[in-house]
Design a protein around this motif. Structure first.
Motif, PDB file in Angstrom:
ATOM      1  N   VAL A  60       0.827  -1.205   0.000  1.00 54.27           N
ATOM      2  CA  VAL A  60       0.000   0.000   0.000  1.00 54.27           C
ATOM      3  C   VAL A  60       0.862   1.254   0.000  1.00 54.27           C
ATOM      4  CG1 VAL A  60      -1.667   1.354   1.339  1.00 54.27           C
ATOM      5  CG2 VAL A  60      -2.000  -1.109   1.047  1.00 54.27           C
ATOM      6  N   ASP A  61       1.880   1.279   0.838  1.00 57.99           N
ATOM      7  CA  ASP A  61       2.609   2.534   1.065  1.00 57.99           C
ATOM      8  C   ASP A  61       4.102   2.517   0.746  1.00 57.99           C
ATOM      9  OD1 ASP A  61       3.282   0.804   3.065  1.00 57.99           O
ATOM     10  OD2 ASP A  61       2.847   2.177   4.713  1.00 57.99           O
ATOM     11  N   ARG A  62       4.585   1.452   0.127  1.00 58.69           N
ATOM     12  CA  ARG A  62       6.007   1.421  -0.243  1.00 58.69           C
ATOM     13  C   ARG A  62       6.213   0.561  -1.480  1.00 58.69           C
ATOM     14  NH1 ARG A  62       5.138  -2.298   3.451  1.00 58.69           N
ATOM     15  NH2 ARG A  62       6.271  -4.248   3.446  1.00 58.69           N
ATOM     16  N   ARG A  63       7.255   0.878  -2.197  1.00 56.15           N
ATOM     17  CA  ARG A  63       7.595   0.131  -3.405  1.00 56.15           C
ATOM     18  C   ARG A  63       8.159  -1.226  -3.020  1.00 56.15           C
ATOM     19  NH1 ARG A  63       8.422   1.175  -8.675  1.00 56.15           N
ATOM     20  NH2 ARG A  63       9.855  -0.206  -9.753  1.00 56.15           N
ATOM     21  N   LEU A  64       7.723  -2.257  -3.696  1.00 57.91           N
ATOM     22  CA  LEU A  64       8.331  -3.586  -3.576  1.00 57.91           C
ATOM     23  C   LEU A  64       8.931  -3.889  -4.943  1.00 57.91           C
ATOM     24  CD1 LEU A  64       5.625  -5.556  -1.503  1.00 57.91           C
ATOM     25  CD2 LEU A  64       7.761  -4.557  -0.693  1.00 57.91           C
ATOM     26  N   VAL A  65       8.444  -4.901  -5.614  1.00 54.67           N
ATOM     27  CA  VAL A  65       8.862  -5.178  -6.995  1.00 54.67           C
ATOM     28  C   VAL A  65       8.241  -4.136  -7.917  1.00 54.67           C
ATOM     29  CG1 VAL A  65       8.759  -6.864  -8.871  1.00 54.67           C
ATOM     30  CG2 VAL A  65       9.088  -7.644  -6.518  1.00 54.67           C
ATOM     31  N   GLY A  66       6.980  -3.801  -7.641  1.00 52.43           N
ATOM     32  CA  GLY A  66       6.260  -2.783  -8.394  1.00 52.43           C
ATOM     33  C   GLY A  66       5.967  -1.587  -7.512  1.00 52.43           C
ATOM     34  N   PRO A  67       5.325  -0.585  -8.062  1.00 56.02           N
ATOM     35  CA  PRO A  67       5.028   0.633  -7.299  1.00 56.02           C
ATOM     36  C   PRO A  67       4.029   0.368  -6.179  1.00 56.02           C
ATOM     37  CG  PRO A  67       3.823   0.647  -9.353  1.00 56.02           C
ATOM     38  CD  PRO A  67       4.748  -0.544  -9.408  1.00 56.02           C
ATOM     39  N   SER A  68       4.027   1.252  -5.189  1.00 55.60           N
ATOM     40  CA  SER A  68       3.030   1.140  -4.124  1.00 55.60           C
ATOM     41  C   SER A  68       1.659   1.498  -4.690  1.00 55.60           C
ATOM     42  CB  SER A  68       3.370   2.084  -2.969  1.00 55.60           C
ATOM     43  OG  SER A  68       3.112   3.420  -3.328  1.00 55.60           O
ATOM     44  N   PHE A  69       0.640   0.997  -4.050  1.00 52.69           N
ATOM     45  CA  PHE A  69      -0.718   1.348  -4.470  1.00 52.69           C
ATOM     46  C   PHE A  69      -0.952   2.847  -4.307  1.00 52.69           C
ATOM     47  CE2 PHE A  69      -1.952  -3.216  -3.272  1.00 52.69           C
ATOM     48  CZ  PHE A  69      -1.768  -3.671  -4.566  1.00 52.69           C
ATOM     49  N   ASN A  70      -0.368   3.441  -3.272  1.00 52.70           N
ATOM     50  CA  ASN A  70      -0.518   4.887  -3.089  1.00 52.70           C
ATOM     51  C   ASN A  70       0.127   5.662  -4.238  1.00 52.70           C
ATOM     52  OD1 ASN A  70      -1.903   4.489  -0.702  1.00 52.70           O
ATOM     53  ND2 ASN A  70      -0.144   4.881   0.600  1.00 52.70           N
ATOM     54  N   ASP A  71       1.283   5.204  -4.718  1.00 55.50           N
ATOM     55  CA  ASP A  71       1.932   5.864  -5.854  1.00 55.50           C
ATOM     56  C   ASP A  71       1.094   5.728  -7.126  1.00 55.50           C
ATOM     57  OD1 ASP A  71       4.063   6.708  -4.286  1.00 55.50           O
ATOM     58  OD2 ASP A  71       5.417   5.101  -4.940  1.00 55.50           O
ATOM     59  N   ILE A  72       0.490   4.572  -7.302  1.00 56.85           N
ATOM     60  CA  ILE A  72      -0.377   4.363  -8.473  1.00 56.85           C
ATOM     61  C   ILE A  72      -1.564   5.322  -8.413  1.00 56.85           C
ATOM     62  CG2 ILE A  72      -1.918   2.728  -9.641  1.00 56.85           C
ATOM     63  CD1 ILE A  72       0.018   0.491  -8.600  1.00 56.85           C
ATOM     64  N   ALA A  73      -2.196   5.417  -7.253  1.00 51.41           N
ATOM     65  CA  ALA A  73      -3.348   6.324  -7.087  1.00 51.41           C
ATOM     66  C   ALA A  73      -2.941   7.761  -7.368  1.00 51.41           C
ATOM     67  CB  ALA A  73      -3.933   6.189  -5.689  1.00 51.41           C
ATOM     68  N   ALA A  74      -1.773   8.166  -6.877  1.00 54.35           N
ATOM     69  CA  ALA A  74      -1.306   9.542  -7.093  1.00 54.35           C
ATOM     70  C   ALA A  74      -1.033   9.808  -8.574  1.00 54.35           C
ATOM     71  CB  ALA A  74      -0.049   9.803  -6.269  1.00 54.35           C
ATOM     72  N   LYS A  75      -0.414   8.849  -9.251  1.00 56.75           N
ATOM     73  CA  LYS A  75      -0.088   9.026 -10.674  1.00 56.75           C
ATOM     74  C   LYS A  75      -1.346   9.202 -11.520  1.00 56.75           C
ATOM     75  CE  LYS A  75       2.329   6.822 -14.539  1.00 56.75           C
ATOM     76  NZ  LYS A  75       3.348   7.793 -14.823  1.00 56.75           N
ATOM     77  N   TYR A  76      -2.398   8.473 -11.183  1.00 60.61           N
ATOM     78  CA  TYR A  76      -3.605   8.490 -12.008  1.00 60.61           C
ATOM     79  C   TYR A  76      -4.708   9.400 -11.453  1.00 60.61           C
ATOM     80  CZ  TYR A  76      -1.495   4.801 -14.731  1.00 60.61           C
ATOM     81  OH  TYR A  76      -0.659   4.098 -15.540  1.00 60.61           O
ATOM     82  N   LYS A  77      -4.414  10.138 -10.401  1.00 58.44           N
ATOM     83  CA  LYS A  77      -5.414  11.043  -9.821  1.00 58.44           C
ATOM     84  C   LYS A  77      -5.890  12.036 -10.880  1.00 58.44           C
ATOM     85  CE  LYS A  77      -6.328  14.082  -5.988  1.00 58.44           C
ATOM     86  NZ  LYS A  77      -5.863  14.616  -4.728  1.00 58.44           N
ATOM     87  N   GLY A  78      -7.190  12.155 -11.017  1.00 55.39           N
ATOM     88  CA  GLY A  78      -7.770  13.085 -11.978  1.00 55.39           C
ATOM     89  C   GLY A  78      -7.894  12.532 -13.395  1.00 55.39           C
TER      90      GLY A  78
END
Length: 121
Positions: free
Chosen positions: A53-71
């Motif tokens: 949810v809140d940190r990168r592992l192999v892929g981006p965090s879910f929070n980073d995904i939400a921020a990238k696609y916001k709007g």
């Protein structure tokens, strides 16, 4: 008389559906999901093996995904396609595998959960 009763009942059901869930309830749009549903689906389908949810592992965090696609009004559809078909290049060199065994409903719910900020409650 029976025909009028059926019509009255149908109208009553439509009014109740509109009151309960708006137009979406009448036309079969996906119902709102409970926050735990998206998280549960993500865990069940091994999403958490590569994402947190809140940190990168192999892929981006879910929070980073939400921020990238916001709007982005097309984000839900874009990300559903990415989960289903896989992809590469957006977040780095490691590709995301496809998930053809996930149901369309599960994909929809987990993406909606991610875009909503991955709430735990």
């Amino acid at each position: 008389m029976v025909g009028r009763s059926v019509v009255a009942i149908r109208r009553g059901v439509m009014v109740l559906a509109m009151a309960a869930g708006g137009v979406a309830a009448l036309f079969g749009a996906a119902p709102a999901f409970a926050a735990g549903d998206g998280q549960s689906i993500a865990r069940t389908n091994a999403c958490m093996g590569c994402h947190a949810v809140d940190r990168r592992l192999v892929g981006p965090s879910f929070n980073d995904i939400a921020a990238k696609y916001k709007g982005d009004k097309l984000a839900q559809a874009k990300l559903e396609k990415k989960v289903r078909d896989g992809g590469a290049g957006v977040w780095g060199a490691i590709p995301m595998p496809s998930h053809p065994a996930m149901s369309a409903s599960d994909i929809h719910d987990v993406v909606a959960w991610i875009l909503a900020g991955s709430p735990s409650k």
